[in-house]
Design a protein around this motif. Structure first.
Motif, PDB file in Angstrom:
ATOM      1  N   VAL A   4      25.906  30.201  40.571  1.00  0.00           N
ATOM      2  CA  VAL A   4      27.111  29.691  39.918  1.00  0.00           C
ATOM      3  C   VAL A   4      28.250  29.615  40.923  1.00  0.00           C
ATOM      4  O   VAL A   4      28.482  30.556  41.696  1.00  0.00           O
ATOM      5  CB  VAL A   4      27.534  30.587  38.730  1.00  0.00           C
ATOM      6  N   LEU A   5      28.956  28.492  40.909  1.00  0.00           N
ATOM      7  CA  LEU A   5      30.166  28.304  41.689  1.00  0.00           C
ATOM      8  C   LEU A   5      31.295  28.023  40.713  1.00  0.00           C
ATOM      9  O   LEU A   5      31.183  27.152  39.851  1.00  0.00           O
ATOM     10  CB  LEU A   5      29.978  27.151  42.666  1.00  0.00           C
ATOM     11  N   ASP A   6      32.384  28.794  40.809  1.00  0.00           N
ATOM     12  CA  ASP A   6      33.476  28.664  39.843  1.00  0.00           C
ATOM     13  C   ASP A   6      34.798  28.918  40.548  1.00  0.00           C
ATOM     14  O   ASP A   6      34.837  29.251  41.737  1.00  0.00           O
ATOM     15  CB  ASP A   6      33.274  29.670  38.706  1.00  0.00           C
ATOM     16  N   TYR A   7      35.894  28.745  39.804  1.00  0.00           N
ATOM     17  CA  TYR A   7      37.230  29.029  40.303  1.00  0.00           C
ATOM     18  C   TYR A   7      37.914  30.003  39.357  1.00  0.00           C
ATOM     19  O   TYR A   7      37.747  29.928  38.133  1.00  0.00           O
ATOM     20  CB  TYR A   7      38.065  27.750  40.379  1.00  0.00           C
ATOM     21  N   SER A   8      38.733  30.911  39.913  1.00  0.00           N
ATOM     22  CA  SER A   8      39.560  31.779  39.084  1.00  0.00           C
ATOM     23  C   SER A   8      40.741  30.975  38.569  1.00  0.00           C
ATOM     24  O   SER A   8      40.974  29.834  38.986  1.00  0.00           O
ATOM     25  CB  SER A   8      40.057  32.972  39.897  1.00  0.00           C
ATOM     26  N   LYS A   9      41.534  31.579  37.664  1.00  0.00           N
ATOM     27  CA  LYS A   9      42.699  30.871  37.127  1.00  0.00           C
ATOM     28  C   LYS A   9      43.725  30.559  38.212  1.00  0.00           C
ATOM     29  O   LYS A   9      44.553  29.650  38.059  1.00  0.00           O
ATOM     30  CB  LYS A   9      43.340  31.693  36.009  1.00  0.00           C
ATOM     31  N   ASP A  10      43.663  31.316  39.330  1.00  0.00           N
ATOM     32  CA  ASP A  10      44.562  31.066  40.447  1.00  0.00           C
ATOM     33  C   ASP A  10      43.976  30.087  41.461  1.00  0.00           C
ATOM     34  O   ASP A  10      44.596  29.801  42.494  1.00  0.00           O
ATOM     35  CB  ASP A  10      44.895  32.383  41.154  1.00  0.00           C
ATOM     36  N   GLY A  11      42.763  29.607  41.195  1.00  0.00           N
ATOM     37  CA  GLY A  11      42.139  28.649  42.086  1.00  0.00           C
ATOM     38  C   GLY A  11      41.280  29.261  43.171  1.00  0.00           C
ATOM     39  O   GLY A  11      40.806  28.550  44.062  1.00  0.00           O
ATOM     40  N   ASP A  12      41.053  30.595  43.116  1.00  0.00           N
ATOM     41  CA  ASP A  12      40.203  31.242  44.113  1.00  0.00           C
ATOM     42  C   ASP A  12      38.740  30.887  43.879  1.00  0.00           C
ATOM     43  O   ASP A  12      38.273  30.831  42.734  1.00  0.00           O
ATOM     44  CB  ASP A  12      40.354  32.769  44.051  1.00  0.00           C
ATOM     45  N   LEU A  13      38.015  30.669  44.961  1.00  0.00           N
ATOM     46  CA  LEU A  13      36.593  30.365  44.877  1.00  0.00           C
ATOM     47  C   LEU A  13      35.824  31.601  44.426  1.00  0.00           C
ATOM     48  O   LEU A  13      36.014  32.702  44.953  1.00  0.00           O
ATOM     49  CB  LEU A  13      36.078  29.914  46.248  1.00  0.00           C
ATOM     50  N   MET A  14      34.936  31.437  43.429  1.00  0.00           N
ATOM     51  CA  MET A  14      34.094  32.525  42.937  1.00  0.00           C
ATOM     52  C   MET A  14      32.635  32.097  43.006  1.00  0.00           C
ATOM     53  O   MET A  14      32.294  30.986  42.581  1.00  0.00           O
ATOM     54  CB  MET A  14      34.465  32.908  41.498  1.00  0.00           C
ATOM     55  N   LEU A  15      31.787  32.955  43.542  1.00  0.00           N
ATOM     56  CA  LEU A  15      30.372  32.671  43.698  1.00  0.00           C
ATOM     57  C   LEU A  15      29.557  33.803  43.092  1.00  0.00           C
ATOM     58  O   LEU A  15      29.978  34.962  43.109  1.00  0.00           O
ATOM     59  CB  LEU A  15      30.001  32.540  45.179  1.00  0.00           C
TER      60      LEU A  15
END
Length: 316
Positions: free
Chosen positions: A174-185
């Motif tokens: 999964v590749l996603d973004y936090s509400k602040d736009g940080d990359l999350m993997l």
């Protein structure tokens, strides 16, 4: 459409599939190979040469685990296109005035060779000089490997199976973004190991793999400018050695777009294609053109999308 995964050994898989399918084809009868043929006329004796400039050509071949497929390509305008499975007519389409055509069908399980036969408006029949080699898994769960083969040219992967999105136990799920736009993997790996994450060769950070073989990482405070990058995952064992590596392209979305993400929008995931997204959202892959048209400004090539892109999914 797909995110290309740069894993060593793909060439060996391609060669094995091509060799296996051709060897299998030479030793099996046509009746044993499939049961969905609409016409059993053998077209292997069509006399038009393979180098004929009017030969039809493949552009896209997308196949779901169960065999549902969309095939698109080019030919002379208004030609009748027959998709051939092991040299037998399987299904047909009509090219438009620009010579473009698309067909949807369900392919049988097992290995096969796809080719094309075009019946031109002047009555001539021309076979393609391309062959697509494919093996649809019998379990109905795995994405098939699809390889385009043309005499005198390197074979080209049109679709990679899910298992090529990993090396050993290491994979990105999964590749996603936090509400602040940080990359999350997040993904999987060998329990007790460490996954080291790089972006264009620069270290982003480490993630520990838990006892369940799962890991997660957030690039907190790391400002990644919008653009196209390469993510690299290294799995590090207890001795500090790299034992597995996965690399894939990634496109960082604009933070303003991330902050305004609305219902009806989707973040492209590793292994996605427009056709697979369309099948999940609209129920059939052939509606991928709806997504393409709504997001044409950020899709450079309909057969190439990147994890991290945010697409609008309009109502059909």
């Amino acid at each position: 459409m797909r995110a290309n995964i740069l894993i060593g050994g793909a060439a060996a898989v391609v060669a094995a599939v091509i060799a296996g399918v051709w060897l299998w084809s030479a030793n099996q009868s046509k009746d044993e190979r499939h049961t969905e043929v609409q016409s059993t006329q053998d077209v292997s004796d069509v006399i038009e040469p393979a180098t004929n400039p009017d030969a039809p050509a493949f552009d896209i071949v997308r196949v779901e685990p169960g065999g549902d497929a969309v095939v698109a390509g080019r030919s002379p305008s208004n030609a009748q296109i027959s998709l051939l499975v092991d040299d037998e007519r399987f299904t047909e389409a009509i090219a438009d005035n620009r010579g473009e055509w698309t067909l949807t069908t369900r392919l049988p399980a097992g290995p096969m060779r796809l080719s094309l036969l075009a019946r031109l408006v002047d009555g001539r029949e021309v076979v393609s000089d391309q062959v697509v080699v494919i093996d649809v898994p019998t379990d109905g769960e795995r994405v098939p490997l699809v390889v385009l083969h043309q005499e005198g040219q390197p074979s080209r992967i049109l679709q990679e199976p899910d298992q090529l999105l990993r090396e050993g136990d290491l994979f990105l799920k999964v590749l996603d973004y936090s509400k602040d736009g940080d990359l999350m993997l997040s993904g999987g790996g060998s329990a007790g190991s460490t996954v080291r994450i790089y972006l264009d060769g620069g270290l982003l950070g480490d993630a520990a793999v838990n006892d369940g073989g799962e890991w997660a990482f957030q690039a907190e405070g790391s400002t990644i400018a919008p653009g196209l990058y390469e993510i690299r995952l290294d799995q590090i064992d207890e001795n500090g050695e790299v034992v597995a590596r996965v690399e894939l392209p990634f496109e960082q979305a604009d933070r303003e777009v991330i902050a305004s993400l609305q219902p009806g929008e989707v973040i492209v995931q590793p292994g996605n294609s427009l056709w697979r997204i369309s099948r999940r959202i609209y129920g059939q892959g052939a509606d991928y053109t709806i997504i393409y048209e709504a997001n044409a400004k950020q899709i450079r090539d309909p057969d190439l999308i990147y994890p991290g892109q945010i697409f609008e999914l309009p109502k059909r």
